[in-house]
Scaffold this motif. Structure first.
Motif, mmCIF file in Angstrom:
data_model
loop_
_atom_site.group_PDB
_atom_site.id
_atom_site.type_symbol
_atom_site.label_atom_id
_atom_site.label_comp_id
_atom_site.label_asym_id
_atom_site.label_seq_id
_atom_site.Cartn_x
_atom_site.Cartn_y
_atom_site.Cartn_z
ATOM 1 N N VAL A 205 0.856 -1.181 0.000
ATOM 2 C CA VAL A 205 0.000 0.000 0.000
ATOM 3 C C VAL A 205 0.893 1.232 0.000
ATOM 4 C CG1 VAL A 205 -0.190 0.034 2.538
ATOM 5 C CG2 VAL A 205 -1.925 1.180 1.144
ATOM 6 N N ARG A 325 -6.274 -5.489 5.255
ATOM 7 C CA ARG A 325 -6.563 -4.158 4.706
ATOM 8 C C ARG A 325 -7.329 -3.303 5.708
ATOM 9 N NH1 ARG A 325 -7.794 -3.360 -1.610
ATOM 10 N NH2 ARG A 325 -6.009 -4.474 -2.488
ATOM 11 N N THR A 329 -6.011 0.244 7.277
ATOM 12 C CA THR A 329 -6.832 1.452 7.148
ATOM 13 C C THR A 329 -7.049 2.107 8.503
ATOM 14 O OG1 THR A 329 -7.948 0.542 5.196
ATOM 15 C CG2 THR A 329 -9.049 2.344 6.354
ATOM 16 N N TRP A 340 -3.901 0.986 -2.769
ATOM 17 C CA TRP A 340 -3.529 -0.426 -2.657
ATOM 18 C C TRP A 340 -2.877 -0.897 -3.946
ATOM 19 C CZ3 TRP A 340 -4.002 -1.803 2.226
ATOM 20 C CH2 TRP A 340 -4.941 -1.129 3.013
ATOM 21 N N SER A 343 -1.655 -7.178 -5.972
ATOM 22 C CA SER A 343 -1.139 -8.186 -5.040
ATOM 23 C C SER A 343 -1.274 -9.590 -5.602
ATOM 24 C CB SER A 343 -1.872 -8.099 -3.700
ATOM 25 O OG SER A 343 -3.254 -8.411 -3.868
#
Length: 437
Positions: A205, A325, A329, A340, A343
């Protein structure tokens, strides 16, 4: 001790491959033709013994080779046996032995790729030739894949084959490759051989703080550097809780029983540290991780920049990506923006299966006191790409090494090396696995 042709060829091919500079910088302008030269060498050695091959080269210099040996059971799923031919860059002055010399000194074979992973490439090449020469027919189809570009994400190797030539992998249900199979001390006189049955996901991120540029003589309350630093500190200092994956629980059970230790979540880090280098690997796999790796802000000391950025490496456990995630956050807070990055999802295969049993049988045939122990790899391999075709990936390159030899620590290191005796062991054990699995 008289060595077999299989053993001799394994060491010979590992050395031949190490001598090919196949460094993958990730930059097309600085990558040569090493991967293609290595693939062509493999192709020639396979075809010498009558094995048909397919060579693919999506872009110049990024060559891979795939071959198949038919099995005796047409109803059994094929086993994909793969190794990558590229290696990470070297800083030659940090080495005491030439990184592409393949020198053998005091029983150790030195060179970039000695464990990552030209060792397995050379071994499976020798095993394929042994099967072809001797007329050995394995139980299931064996698909041998020697791949480009793993060290830069597999775009021109495994991923390209999955997207463009899945026919080469037809029928594959399981795969065997890195990172595992090396022995670690269990108790006095006994070794555990780690089997990677799962891998963390790989992602990231970008954290950005924005404000108004100005002269540093008048500090601002919305200074983006300060706000970014605060967010990054919260993320980097956070300790995620232990997650009891099947692989972690099995590892803790086996090591706990053998060593008389009752592992607890509260004391797990210290208890794993007592296991030595293997404990550090398991500790990294026991929880989600977020590691700040890159910081960017202003370039002049008397100017407050308008923005500041950080990149955070994220490693998610299987089925925990959304949870990771959400936690990032929360930790980052409202004063920064999050972008992001693309991945690779985590993967997991059964810790108990006929294939795992076959691996254990092969190890015990070579090391009667050895035991195969599942673990979760905190890094990433080409198995993630093959998982998109439903292939269950395992990491197991058999290597019996001295108790104080940290195989994992050799990855990407200067003076990367492997004991020659371990390559002989690898050849014998791998042949057993591939013949009966």
């Amino acid at each position: 001790m008289t060595r077999s042709l299989l053993e001799h060829e394994s060491v010979e091919f590992v050395r031949d491959l190490i001598r090919i500079d196949s460094v993958n910088t990730g930059d097309p302008d600085t990558i040569g033709d090493g991967e293609t030269r290595a693939a062509r060498l493999v192709q020639a050695r396979l075809e010498e013994v009558g094995i048909e091959t397919t060579f693919v080269e999506p872009i110049p210099g990024r060559g891979s080779v795939v071959a198949r040996i038919a099995g005796s059971d047409p109803d059994a799923g094929a086993l994909l046996v793969h190794a990558h031919l590229d290696v990470v860059p070297v800083v030659a002055e940090d080495w005491t032995h030439p990184p592409f010399g393949a020198d053998i000194v005091d029983g150790l074979l030195y060179g970039r790729g000695a464990v990552d992973m030209k060792d397995f490439a050379g071994v499976i090449l020798a095993v394929a030739r042994e099967f072809a020469r001797s007329g050995i027919r394995p139980r299931r189809d064996l698909i041998f894949a020697f791949l480009a570009d793993e060290e830069a994400g597999g775009r021109w190797g495994a991923s390209w084959i999955v997207d463009n030539r899945p026919d080469l992998l037809a029928g594959a249900t399981e795969a065997i490759s890195e990172v595992g199979g090396f022995s670690v001390p269990l108790v006095e006189g006994r070794r555990a051989y780690l089997l990677a049955t799962a891998e963390k996901g790989v992602g990231g991120v970008v954290v950005t703080a924005r404000g108004e540029a100005g002269h540093a003589s008048r500090p601002r309350p919305d200074d983006p550097v300060t706000r970014l630093a605060s967010a990054v500190a919260r993320i980097g200092e956070h300790r995620f809780p232990v997650v009891h994956t099947p692989a972690l629980d099995r590892f803790l059970r086996v090591f706990g029983q053998e060593r008389g230790v009752e592992f607890t979540d509260e004391g797990l880090d210290a208890q794993l540290d007592d296991l030595g280098f293997v404990g550090r690997v398991i500790s990294a796999s026991a929880r989600q991780t977020a590691a700040p790796t890159v910081l960017r802000a202003g370039d002049k000391s008397n100017i407050i920049p308008a923005s500041a950025q950080a990149t955070v490496d994220l490693r998610a456990l299987p089925d925990r990506e959304v949870e990771l995630r959400d936690e990032i956050t929360r930790l980052a807070g409202d004063a920064v923006d999050l972008h992001w990055q693309e991945s690779l999802s985590p993967i997991a295969a059964p810790i108990d299966s006929p294939f795992v049993t076959a691996i254990g049988d092969a190890i015990r045939a070579e090391d009667p006191d050895g035991v195969v122990v599942p673990y979760l790899l905190p890094a990433s391999t080409d198995n993630k790409h093959f998982a998109r075709l439903g292939v269950l990936g395992y990491g197991f390159v058999p290597l019996r090494v001295p108790d104080d030899f940290d195989v994992y620590g050799q990855f990407h290191s200067a003076d990367e090396c492997v004991p020659v005796e371990s390559l002989y062991f690898s050849a014998r054990a791998t042949a057993r696995i591939l013949r009966s699995a």
